[in-house]
Every structure is written in C-alpha cells, then in structure tokens.
Design a protein around this motif. Structure first.
Motif, mmCIF file in Angstrom:
data_model
loop_
_atom_site.group_PDB
_atom_site.id
_atom_site.type_symbol
_atom_site.label_atom_id
_atom_site.label_comp_id
_atom_site.label_asym_id
_atom_site.label_seq_id
_atom_site.Cartn_x
_atom_site.Cartn_y
_atom_site.Cartn_z
ATOM 1 N N THR A 293 0.845 -1.202 0.000
ATOM 2 C CA THR A 293 0.000 0.000 0.000
ATOM 3 C C THR A 293 0.882 1.254 0.000
ATOM 4 O O THR A 293 0.652 2.192 -0.770
ATOM 5 C CB THR A 293 -0.939 0.008 1.235
ATOM 6 O OG1 THR A 293 -1.651 -1.224 1.252
ATOM 7 C CG2 THR A 293 -1.930 1.156 1.191
ATOM 8 N N ARG B 244 1.224 4.114 -2.947
ATOM 9 C CA ARG B 244 1.019 5.534 -2.623
ATOM 10 C C ARG B 244 2.193 6.348 -3.147
ATOM 11 O O ARG B 244 2.031 7.392 -3.767
ATOM 12 C CB ARG B 244 0.895 5.670 -1.098
ATOM 13 C CG ARG B 244 0.052 6.830 -0.661
ATOM 14 C CD ARG B 244 -0.151 6.814 0.836
ATOM 15 N NE ARG B 244 -1.155 5.870 1.278
ATOM 16 C CZ ARG B 244 -1.102 5.157 2.409
ATOM 17 N NH1 ARG B 244 -0.066 5.256 3.211
ATOM 18 N NH2 ARG B 244 -2.069 4.335 2.730
ATOM 19 N N CYS C 184 2.429 9.468 -6.010
ATOM 20 C CA CYS C 184 3.067 10.772 -5.727
ATOM 21 C C CYS C 184 4.172 11.026 -6.744
ATOM 22 O O CYS C 184 4.310 12.129 -7.270
ATOM 23 C CB CYS C 184 3.708 10.794 -4.340
ATOM 24 S SG CYS C 184 2.523 10.782 -3.042
ATOM 25 N N GLU D 196 -6.702 7.200 -6.015
ATOM 26 C CA GLU D 196 -6.255 7.606 -4.692
ATOM 27 C C GLU D 196 -5.902 6.332 -3.932
ATOM 28 O O GLU D 196 -6.676 5.373 -3.964
ATOM 29 C CB GLU D 196 -7.428 8.292 -3.995
ATOM 30 C CG GLU D 196 -7.034 9.540 -3.260
ATOM 31 C CD GLU D 196 -8.242 10.134 -2.580
ATOM 32 O OE1 GLU D 196 -8.212 10.195 -1.344
ATOM 33 O OE2 GLU D 196 -9.202 10.496 -3.290
ATOM 34 N N VAL D 197 -4.745 6.315 -3.301
ATOM 35 C CA VAL D 197 -4.415 5.120 -2.517
ATOM 36 C C VAL D 197 -4.469 5.492 -1.036
ATOM 37 O O VAL D 197 -3.575 6.122 -0.515
ATOM 38 C CB VAL D 197 -3.015 4.572 -2.863
ATOM 39 C CG1 VAL D 197 -2.795 3.222 -2.182
ATOM 40 C CG2 VAL D 197 -2.825 4.437 -4.366
ATOM 41 N N ARG D 198 -5.604 5.111 -0.411
ATOM 42 C CA ARG D 198 -5.695 5.337 1.040
ATOM 43 C C ARG D 198 -5.513 3.974 1.683
ATOM 44 O O ARG D 198 -4.630 3.235 1.328
ATOM 45 C CB ARG D 198 -7.060 5.953 1.366
ATOM 46 C CG ARG D 198 -7.168 7.412 0.913
ATOM 47 C CD ARG D 198 -8.595 7.904 0.960
ATOM 48 N NE ARG D 198 -9.336 7.488 -0.220
ATOM 49 C CZ ARG D 198 -10.522 6.894 -0.210
ATOM 50 N NH1 ARG D 198 -11.137 6.654 0.916
ATOM 51 N NH2 ARG D 198 -11.119 6.545 -1.328
ATOM 52 N N GLU D 199 -6.390 3.617 2.602
ATOM 53 C CA GLU D 199 -6.367 2.251 3.126
ATOM 54 C C GLU D 199 -6.972 1.365 2.053
ATOM 55 O O GLU D 199 -8.019 1.703 1.492
ATOM 56 C CB GLU D 199 -7.208 2.167 4.402
ATOM 57 C CG GLU D 199 -6.628 2.949 5.564
ATOM 58 C CD GLU D 199 -5.226 2.489 5.909
ATOM 59 O OE1 GLU D 199 -5.059 1.295 6.180
ATOM 60 O OE2 GLU D 199 -4.293 3.325 5.866
ATOM 61 N N SER E 82 -12.776 2.429 -3.032
ATOM 62 C CA SER E 82 -11.403 2.053 -3.410
ATOM 63 C C SER E 82 -11.387 1.297 -4.734
ATOM 64 O O SER E 82 -12.216 0.420 -4.973
ATOM 65 C CB SER E 82 -10.790 1.165 -2.320
ATOM 66 O OG SER E 82 -9.550 0.659 -2.770
#
Ligand code: AMO
Length: 442
Positions: free
Chosen positions: A252, A256, A260, A279-282, A327
C-alpha cells in the motif's frame, strides 16, 4: 562539440526542457521532424525530442534553407530563436534559421504516426512497433511505466530493501504448473525462470529485505488480453515479518509513493493521456471465501470453482468494492492451499487456507504475495505431501536448512499494472515488444 578531460561536454545545444530559459536567444537543438504543416506563407514544423514535441515555425524571411529540405522522420540539428508564444502548448516556439540534416528515412512510415492517435489495429500497432512507438501518446505509456518503476525503486530503497539481480536460466520452476519454457543448457535440461521466487527467498537470509525488477517467462498456451509469455515482474521479499498483513501494508505504501512520484515527475504524460490516478488510502481486504460468496449473492451467480476466481468474478468484486468503499484496489486474502505453490505458508487456524493474498485493481489481479514457510522440516514435509522430490530442490532448501527468518513477499506484473492505470483493455498495449504465442518479432 569538444570533450574535456573530465568528461563534461561543452556544447551550445540546448536541452528541450530548458528552452524556456533561453527566450530571445539563438540556440541549437536536435530531434526528428515529427510533422510538417504547410500554411499560407509559413509552416508549422513539429520537432520530436527525447520527451516533448516542440513547435517550430518555418518562414522564408527567417530561414536560411528551403522547407523542401525537411522531411518527416528526418533527424536534424536545428538553429533557431526561442520566441514567446502564448498559443503554443509550451508557451514558446522556435523560429527556424538553419537546419543540418543528419539522416533521412528511406521510405515514409507505413502507418501514420504523427496524428493524435495511431489509428490502426492492435496487430499493426505491434507489427510496426519501432515506428508506432514514436507517436507521442504511444511513447508516453512507457514513460509512465518508467515512472512507476522509479517510484517503486525509490520507495523500496528508502525502506531498506537491497536491489538484486538473479539468474533467468534456472534448474527448476518455482511456481508449478505447465507454463514453463524448457531450454537445452549444454545438453542438460534447464528452464527460463517463471519468477525469482527461490532466489529472493535465499537473499532474505543475506540482506533481510530485497527486491528485483526483471523479466520472467511463462509458456502460457492461450492468447488472452492479460497474459504475456514474457513480462516484467516487480518482486520484493522481506524478513522478520510478524504477519502477512505487513506485506500488504508495504505494498500500500509503495503504491502511494508511485502515485506521488508520477504526479511530481510525469505530469506531461499524465495530461497527454488524460490519466486519472487512483487515490491510494487504506486498501480494503476481504477473505477469498467471503469474496466468492459476496459475488455470488450480489450478482446471483452460481459458484463454479471454489478454489479460484473466474476473470469475470475479479471484475465484479472490484466493482462491488468500489461501490461500497470507493477504493479501486482490493486485497483478497487467505487463498486455498490447493491453488498456492508449495512454498506458501498455511494458516495456523485453517490449514486449507494460506497466509497469502492477491491485489486486484480495476478488475484485474496485479499482485500475488504471501508469507512463506521458513523452516526446513516444514517445507520438506509439505513438498512430500505434494508428491515432490525434495532432494531435487536441495540448493533452494539450503537457505531453510541453515536458517531463515520468518519472511514473505510479493510479485507485481508491471505491464498489467501500467495497463490498468492507463485504462487499457489489453496488456500488450503496456508492453514495449510483447511476446505472445504468435509474436516473436519485432
Ligand atoms: P504469480 O504467478 O501470481 O505469482 O505472478 C505474480 C503477478 O505477475 C503477473 N503475471 C502476469 N502478467 C502478464 N502475463 C502473465 N502471463 C502473467 N502471469 C503473472 C500478475 C500476477 O499477479 N512468485 C509469485 C509472487 C510472490 O508470491 O512473490 C508469483 O510469481 O500481475
């Protein structure tokens, strides 16, 4: 051009990305003539440089050469003045003064490559790859692929992974199955590696954390939109883990960082291809057995195979998870032991399942990973249970025999990931020179 003793080059040729700093100056620049568009009294000449297409203006008043000397796909060194121009994509343009022709093509390209898109079949796109890749959008795919690999390298280096290079000619397959290429190695049977699995595990005993980005080979007999016979595998392996969830956390973080990195250094290509980065969150995680039931229930489907996903199920699961959580990624965990290779660690609470996972992204599996068996005795026992002859794997098992920490890792298919990121249906589009059952050239 003069080469000084310390190897630095002194020349007046300006790099395309620094043109803006030379407004009003006379400079030299090299590249290929991408497109010539004749207008009344002047012509637009697009120069394809290493990364960008630069707009030039040819006018008889200014130029000391004839426009007829320029030909599309000629390699040239131009002398020009850099002039501010709001209407140009870059904010400036080059007014041509002189042109040195370095080479001319023998023939015009069989496929039009200088329009926005290369308008041809996938077959032709691949058959003429050395030229179709010159198209601005086609090549941007591989610039982004470079960015993905650089982002991954950056993240792993910062997290104390050592980059390694393992052999591609091997004595045995690691992943099982029939999809292995045999080769004749000085009269002995050898294979092209299916994955660096054995070697990355051995190297955990040496460096604790290792990674490799390199080609692997799979003798897939069927032509599908997601299988290649040679692909680039991003592999990492880490020691002293406490559970396989740590691997998922690391992946993960890595994804992320990739997003970026692309945002920071690859904005021109992202814009050119209108890419919307996820978007890479949880990243949500669901157990394999639960995922199967969830899909069956939500989409009123009968479960045909309790051990594996059908491609359609991967799509439906991703759709469902996105609807429920937002997600575009989902981890599927605890795959059945039956379907995982012999090195996979079984779950202590249910030995029919493994401490393993896949990562699905926009409807496709892009990663497989998990915790491995690290003790010699346990590994040999599992091999025996599977009817394997452990004696044939002694060089691999040496790592276990002489002590390995608890460890695990993953393999991510670079082309699949690139393809999904760019919204491509066929993985070949994200492969420079794909190898499939019918393709060995170019
Ligand atoms: P696996 O065989 O699942 O696992 O492969 C890992 C990832 O590689 C990609 N992939 C492919 N891409 C293109 N063409 C193919 N034929 C192909 N086959 C696989 C997929 C897949 O998720 N050693 C384990 C990894 C590990 O546990 O560390 C392995 O190779 O994206």
């Amino acid at each position: 051009m003069i080469k000084t003793i310390n190897g630095e080059r002194t020349e007046r040729t300006v790099l395309p990305e620094r043109l803006k700093e030379h407004l009003g100056e006379r400079i030299r620049i090299h590249g290929s003539i991408y497109k010539i568009r004749k207008m009344r009294g002047f012509a637009f000449v697009l120069l394809r440089t290493a990364r960008q297409v630069v707009q030039c203006i040819y006018s008889e008043e200014r130029a000391e050469f004839s426009l007829e000397e320029l030909q599309e796909e000629s390699c040239v060194r131009l002398t020009a003045e850099v002039v501010s121009e709001e209407r140009s994509r870059t904010g400036y343009e080059l007014h041509l003064i002189q042109a040195a022709i370095l080479s001319k093509p023998e023939e015009a390209s069989p496929i039009v490559i200088n329009n926005k898109l290369v308008d041809t079949s996938l077959e032709n796109l691949l058959n003429y790859r050395p030229v179709t890749l010159r198209n601005e959008k086609e090549r941007a795919v591989f610039k982004i692929q470079e960015g993905i690999a650089c982002g991954i390298r950056k993240f792993l280096a910062e997290n104390r992974f050592t980059e390694i290079h393992t052999p591609k000619i091997v004595y045995s397959g690691a992943e099982g199955g029939a999809n292995i290429f045999r080769i004749n190695y000085f009269g002995k049977e050898a294979y092209l590696t299916q994955s660096p699995q054995f070697y990355k595990q051995m190297m955990v005993g040496v460096f604790e954390r290792v990674f490799e980005i390199a080609p692997v080979f799979r003798a897939e007999m069927h032509d599908t939109s997601r299988h290649l016979n040679e692909y680039t595998s991003v592999d990492f392996e880490m020691g002293y883990i406490e559970s396989f969830e740590e691997l998922m956390q690391t992946e993960t973080g890595m994804l992320r960082e990739v997003m970026c990195y692309l945002n920071e250094y690859y904005a021109p290509e992202l814009e050119l291809l209108s890419v919307k980065l996820p978007e890479v969150r949880e990243i949500p995680a669901v157990r394999f057995s639960e995922a199967k039931e969830l899909i069956a229930k939500e989409y009123h489907r009968e479960i045909k195979d309790y051990e594996d996903f059908e491609p359609e199920e991967e799509k439906l699961l991703c759709e469902l998870i996105q609807k429920k959580t937002g997600s575009e990624f989902v981890f599927v965990t605890h795959y059945p032991s039956e379907k995982r290779p012999f090195y996979a660690m079984e779950s202590p609470e249910n030995r029919k399942e493994t401490e393993s996972f896949d990562l699905l992204f926009r409807g496709l599996e892009i990663t497989t990973g998990g915790q491995r068996i690290h003790t010699y005795r346990e590994q040999v026992e599992k091999m025996k249970r599977r009817g394997m002859n452990a004696a044939l794997f002694e060089s691999y098992l040496m790592a276990h025999k002489y002590g390995l920490p608890p460890h695990g890792g993953l393999g991510l298919g670079l082309e699949r990931f690139t393809g999904r990121l760019l919204g491509q249906e066929n993985v070949r589009r994200a492969t420079l020179f794909p190898r499939d059952t019918g393709r060995l050239e170019p």
